[in-house]
Write a protein that holds these residues in place. Structure first.
Motif, short mmCIF file in Angstrom:
data_model
loop_
_atom_site.label_atom_id
_atom_site.label_comp_id
_atom_site.label_asym_id
_atom_site.label_seq_id
_atom_site.Cartn_x
_atom_site.Cartn_y
_atom_site.Cartn_z
N MET A 1 0.69 -1.22 0.19
CA MET A 1 -0.08 -0.02 0.40
C MET A 1 0.70 1.06 -0.30
O MET A 1 0.05 2.15 0.36
CB MET A 1 -0.98 0.47 0.53
N SER A 2 2.38 1.63 -0.53
CA SER A 2 2.76 1.93 -0.11
C SER A 2 2.85 3.65 -1.39
O SER A 2 3.12 4.70 -1.04
CB SER A 2 4.34 1.89 -0.25
N TRP A 3 2.30 2.64 -2.14
CA TRP A 3 1.94 3.68 -3.34
C TRP A 3 0.65 4.83 -3.46
O TRP A 3 0.60 5.78 -3.28
CB TRP A 3 2.23 3.14 -4.79
N LEU A 4 0.18 3.63 -2.44
CA LEU A 4 -1.77 4.77 -1.74
C LEU A 4 -0.90 5.98 -0.90
O LEU A 4 -1.39 6.80 -1.14
CB LEU A 4 -2.13 3.28 -1.00
N TYR A 5 -0.29 5.33 0.28
CA TYR A 5 0.24 6.82 0.53
C TYR A 5 1.05 7.70 0.72
O TYR A 5 0.63 9.10 0.80
CB TYR A 5 1.07 6.01 1.58
N GLU A 6 1.83 7.07 -0.61
CA GLU A 6 2.73 8.76 -1.23
C GLU A 6 1.30 9.44 -2.45
O GLU A 6 1.95 10.18 -1.78
CB GLU A 6 3.96 7.82 -2.31
N LEU A 7 0.31 8.52 -2.25
CA LEU A 7 -0.27 9.75 -3.59
C LEU A 7 -1.41 10.42 -2.57
O LEU A 7 -1.52 11.20 -2.98
CB LEU A 7 -1.55 8.81 -4.37
N TYR A 8 -1.65 9.65 -1.51
CA TYR A 8 -2.31 10.53 0.09
C TYR A 8 -1.37 11.55 0.13
O TYR A 8 -1.76 13.05 0.48
CB TYR A 8 -2.57 9.51 0.57
N GLU A 9 -0.26 11.67 0.53
CA GLU A 9 0.61 12.66 0.79
C GLU A 9 1.20 13.48 -0.18
O GLU A 9 1.21 14.77 0.05
CB GLU A 9 2.40 12.04 0.86
N THR A 10 0.74 13.26 -1.46
CA THR A 10 1.16 13.96 -2.78
C THR A 10 -0.10 14.77 -2.40
O THR A 10 0.09 15.95 -3.09
CB THR A 10 1.51 13.49 -3.74
N TYR A 11 -1.46 14.35 -2.39
CA TYR A 11 -2.33 15.22 -2.13
C TYR A 11 -2.46 15.87 -1.60
O TYR A 11 -2.86 16.86 -1.46
CB TYR A 11 -3.69 14.23 -1.91
N ASN A 12 -1.80 15.52 -0.24
CA ASN A 12 -1.87 16.78 1.46
C ASN A 12 -1.01 17.73 0.41
O ASN A 12 -1.14 19.02 1.27
CB ASN A 12 -2.04 16.31 2.67
N SER A 13 0.14 17.14 -0.23
CA SER A 13 1.29 18.75 -0.14
C SER A 13 0.94 19.74 -0.83
O SER A 13 1.35 21.03 -1.76
CB SER A 13 2.34 18.15 -0.48
N ASN A 14 -0.85 19.52 -1.95
CA ASN A 14 -1.27 20.64 -2.92
C ASN A 14 -1.96 20.58 -2.99
O ASN A 14 -2.97 21.12 -4.10
CB ASN A 14 -0.75 19.68 -4.51
N VAL A 15 -3.08 20.84 -1.68
CA VAL A 15 -4.14 21.54 -1.48
C VAL A 15 -4.62 22.96 -2.14
O VAL A 15 -5.61 22.84 -1.67
CB VAL A 15 -4.96 21.14 0.30
N ASP A 16 -3.62 23.12 -1.99
CA ASP A 16 -3.55 25.07 -2.49
C ASP A 16 -3.80 24.44 -4.03
O ASP A 16 -4.48 25.72 -4.78
CB ASP A 16 -2.11 25.67 -2.43
N ARG A 17 -3.56 23.38 -4.98
CA ARG A 17 -3.88 23.49 -6.24
C ARG A 17 -5.19 23.09 -6.38
O ARG A 17 -5.13 22.60 -7.76
CB ARG A 17 -2.73 22.91 -6.61
N ILE A 18 -6.16 22.55 -5.30
CA ILE A 18 -7.33 21.99 -5.53
C ILE A 18 -8.04 22.72 -6.46
O ILE A 18 -8.49 23.53 -6.33
CB ILE A 18 -8.39 21.57 -4.12
N GLY A 19 -8.43 22.53 -7.16
CA GLY A 19 -10.11 23.38 -8.36
C GLY A 19 -9.30 23.75 -8.96
O GLY A 19 -9.79 24.81 -9.84
N GLU A 20 -7.72 24.01 -8.77
CA GLU A 20 -7.01 25.26 -10.03
C GLU A 20 -7.21 24.35 -11.55
O GLU A 20 -6.75 23.77 -11.97
CB GLU A 20 -5.31 25.67 -9.61
N VAL A 21 -7.73 25.19 -12.59
CA VAL A 21 -7.48 24.40 -13.26
C VAL A 21 -6.16 24.45 -14.63
O VAL A 21 -6.49 25.74 -14.12
CB VAL A 21 -9.02 25.04 -14.81
N GLU A 22 -5.85 23.29 -14.66
CA GLU A 22 -4.49 23.51 -16.48
C GLU A 22 -4.94 22.82 -17.30
O GLU A 22 -5.84 22.26 -16.96
CB GLU A 22 -3.51 22.87 -15.34
N LYS A 23 -4.43 22.90 -18.63
CA LYS A 23 -4.36 22.31 -19.69
C LYS A 23 -3.28 21.84 -19.81
O LYS A 23 -1.64 22.16 -19.21
CB LYS A 23 -4.41 23.92 -20.57
N LYS A 24 -3.49 20.76 -20.44
CA LYS A 24 -2.68 19.91 -21.57
C LYS A 24 -2.25 20.34 -22.81
O LYS A 24 -2.61 21.28 -22.78
CB LYS A 24 -3.06 18.22 -21.39
N ARG A 25 -1.04 19.69 -23.68
CA ARG A 25 -0.76 20.33 -25.14
C ARG A 25 -1.90 19.94 -25.80
O ARG A 25 -2.03 21.14 -26.39
CB ARG A 25 0.50 19.53 -24.78
N ASN A 26 -2.57 19.11 -25.56
CA ASN A 26 -3.47 19.12 -26.58
C ASN A 26 -5.06 20.19 -25.93
O ASN A 26 -5.55 19.25 -26.78
CB ASN A 26 -4.40 16.98 -26.52
#
Length: 629
Positions: A1-26
């Motif tokens: 489950m380490s990959w789930l925990y790392e993703l969970y931590e990544t989310y907590n580190s980027n809470v300020d970007r929740i809802g921020e619209v970004e665009k891909k190359r296409n």
């Protein structure tokens, strides 16, 4: 489950970007989703006034269809005839109170009733939102389809029922095919509707981009009691869930990473009575981890034949991608420098410096995560490869890869769309190109890219079948176009050089028979090319006989040397230097080595280095003549 925990931590580190619209190359938009939210492609947008009246509506262009919507555990995993409405935006049969009147589908009546009841609970809760109240007030009037018909968004047949499938007979009534039939693949009945609140005096955020609406639903939904259990990911006692997110790779993706709905099979039965006894994951962790994964895939993942390759850091998401070539992070054109200098040591040092730049600001906890996902069926997604390693070690291994699997390549283009020459390592997709050709299917490409992980990260040898495929294709240049063969040649040389460590520059001290045979072949190729002149584009005898030469070098060289005599005669004294070079290289052979034993990949290194040295010498001579004039 380490990959789930790392993703969970990544989310907590980027809470300020929740809802921020970004665009891909296409041009497609994506965002880091709040918990209890998902994305859905909407087809119709309806504007409601603040007092709950219909204002306007429009069909949504496909490029702007992705919509962030609140969802419950049930609606996120609904399928078939299961009635599980989304809390706010949903399909027409759920949100339209007059759907049965315009379709005759009495079996759909429960969908609207369940939807409006659930929306009413949100409206009357302590966490209600004024925009949600406006939408509820309007939808409770049960006149959505009527208004959309009057607005020219939906269309009815002669019996005043919704047209399920468009045909030319309806052109007599409505004219050309309406726009809605071009975006809603299942017809008007399957159209997904999103709602917005319009104000003539205030500039309001779109409902699906309004963070206060996100928070309103999250607080409302989390107040409902859920069974608490120990979370195997975070180690805390939290409300758990057995329903986990789908739509991981894209909006139409039904595959799940975690699922326990097979209560009659052998997913967990036989060892456990309930799925929660096998593993328990909290709702919060599941939501955050899956949302972080979706965001990272859109942001920096790459997908080949539905297989996802993702690399991210736990402190900084952006890390150098092991799939990329050296030119991607060190874009230097060697074309001009090659004329002045034949050594590439300075470029090797510069590559190391470029890689060292990523080591700045490393903390003691800096980690890199490498994740590969793929699905065997439409409903199940599997982790094929996962590695969590120290970032310093990752950069060290990547630097070693870019220092050892190197050659000079000429198939990349710069910002001006011109071909450039660069020194370094080929990208893994280009290695697949060299091994299987330009028409190789994506299944072969993704398998090769996955297998290359251990070579790059663990420093293991390149698999023999990959190197062998590259060698055989390079030794058969007449089977491909010149540009394809030149690209395949340089990539193959990089793979062979990873094992041999000869270097790109010609080494006169190497007396290996394969290397010497390669040098002879290169000299014959250059000599004939000079005799033919720049206007003649046909392949030389050296290139035409290359496949035979690799298998029977002594016998084929006899044929090649005889074919060179007319060209030596045509060049006259201009061929003396090359003729002498042939004699010099041939004199280095031990008598017993000049035989018909098949050549190894070393002959390609000798061929490329000798040919490059001769062209470099010619360029220098031409440059010096121009300067003297």
């Amino acid at each position: 489950m380490s990959w789930l925990y790392e993703l969970y931590e990544t989310y907590n580190s980027n809470v300020d970007r929740i809802g921020e619209v970004e665009k891909k190359r296409n041009g497609q938009e994506y965002t880091l989703l709040p918990i209890s939210h998902t994305t859905q492609n909407a087809h119709i947008e309806v504007d409601i006034t603040e007092d709950g009246e219909f204002h306007s509506a429009r069909v949504i262009d496909k490029n702007h269809a992705s919509t962030l919507i609140p969802c419950t555990e049930s609606s996120a995993s609904r399928s078939g005839k299961k009635v599980a409405p989304y809390p706010l935006h949903d399909k027409l049969s759920y949100v339209a109170g007059d759907y049965v009147a315009y379709s005759g589908a009495t079996d759909k009546k429960e969908q609207y009733e369940t939807y409006i009841q659930q929306l009413e609970e949100w409206v009357h809760s302590p966490y209600s939102h004024e925009k949600v109240v406006s939408i509820f007030t309007y939808l409770n009037k049960k006149q959505l389809i009527k208004d959309l018909v009057n607005e020219g968004i939906l269309f009815l047949d002669e019996a005043s029922n919704l047209i399920s499938k468009w045909n030319k007979n309806y052109e007599k009534i409505h004219g050309e095919k309406p726009e809605i039939f071009g975006v809603a693949t299942g017809g008007q009945e399957s159209a997904f509707v999103r709602f917005n609140v319009y104000s003539p005096t205030k500039l309001l955020d779109k409902v699906w981009n309004d963070k206060s609406v996100y928070d309103s639903f999250i607080q409302f939904y989390n107040q409902s009691a859920k069974d608490a259990d120990i979370c195997f990911v975070s180690g805390q006692v939290l409300p758990s869930t057995e329903r986990h997110a789908n739509k991981i790779r894209h909006a139409a993706d039904k595959a799940k990473l975690i699922s326990s709905n097979d209560s009659s099979g052998f997913t967990y039965r036989g060892r456990f009575d309930k799925s929660g006894e096998a593993v328990s994951i909290s709702y919060e962790v599941s939501q955050k981890a899956h949302n972080a994964l979706k965001w990272l895939i859109h942001r920096q993942g790459r997908m080949i034949d539905q297989r996802v390759f993702l690399i991210w850091g736990n402190d900084k998401e952006d890390v150098p991608d092991l799939h990329e070539d050296t030119f991607s992070f060190f874009p230097v054109d060697l074309s001009e420098q090659e004329i002045k200098s034949n050594t590439l040591e300075n470029y090797a040092n510069e590559i190391s410096k470029a890689m060292d730049g990523y080591r700045n600001d490393l903390s003691t906890h800096s980690k890199v995560n490498i994740l590969v996902l793929d699905s065997a069926t439409t409903g199940r997604l599997a982790v094929l490869y996962y590695r969590n390693m120290n970032k310093e070690l990752y950069l060290k291994r990547l630097n070693e890869w870019h220092q050892t699997c190197v050659w000079v390549h000429r198939y990349r283009k710069n910002e001006d769309n011109k071909y450039v020459s660069f020194y370094g390592t080929p990208a893994t997709k280009d290695i697949a190109f060299a091994a299987y050709g330009s028409k190789a299917n994506e299944k072969l490409q993704k398998e090769l890219m996955t297998r290359m992980y251990s070579c790059i990260i663990d420093g293991r040898k390149i698999p023999q079948d990959i190197e062998r495929n590259c060698f055989y294709r390079t030794s058969n240049p007449v089977s491909m176009d010149k540009w394809e063969w030149e690209k395949t040649l340089s990539i193959t040389c990089a793979l062979i050089n990873k094992r041999e460590g000869y270097g790109v520059a010609l080494n006169d001290d190497i007396n290996n028979r394969d290397y010497l045979f390669g040098r002879l072949l290169a000299i014959a190729d250059v000599l004939e090319r000079r005799a033919l002149g720049p206007e003649e584009t046909r392949a030389t005898n050296a290139i035409r006989y290359m496949n035979s030469f690799a298998k029977h070098p002594e016998r084929t060289w006899t044929t090649l040397q005889a074919s060179l005599q007319p060209y030596q005669a045509r060049l006259g004294t201009k061929a003396l230097d090359l003729s002498k070079l042939i004699d010099e290289v041939a004199s280095r052979f031990e008598i017993e080595d000049f035989n018909n034993k098949p050549l190894s990949g070393k002959y390609l290194l000798g061929f490329y280095s000798q040919r490059r040295a001769l062209y470099q010498k010619k360029k220098k001579e031409t440059t010096n003549e121009g300067e003297n004039e």
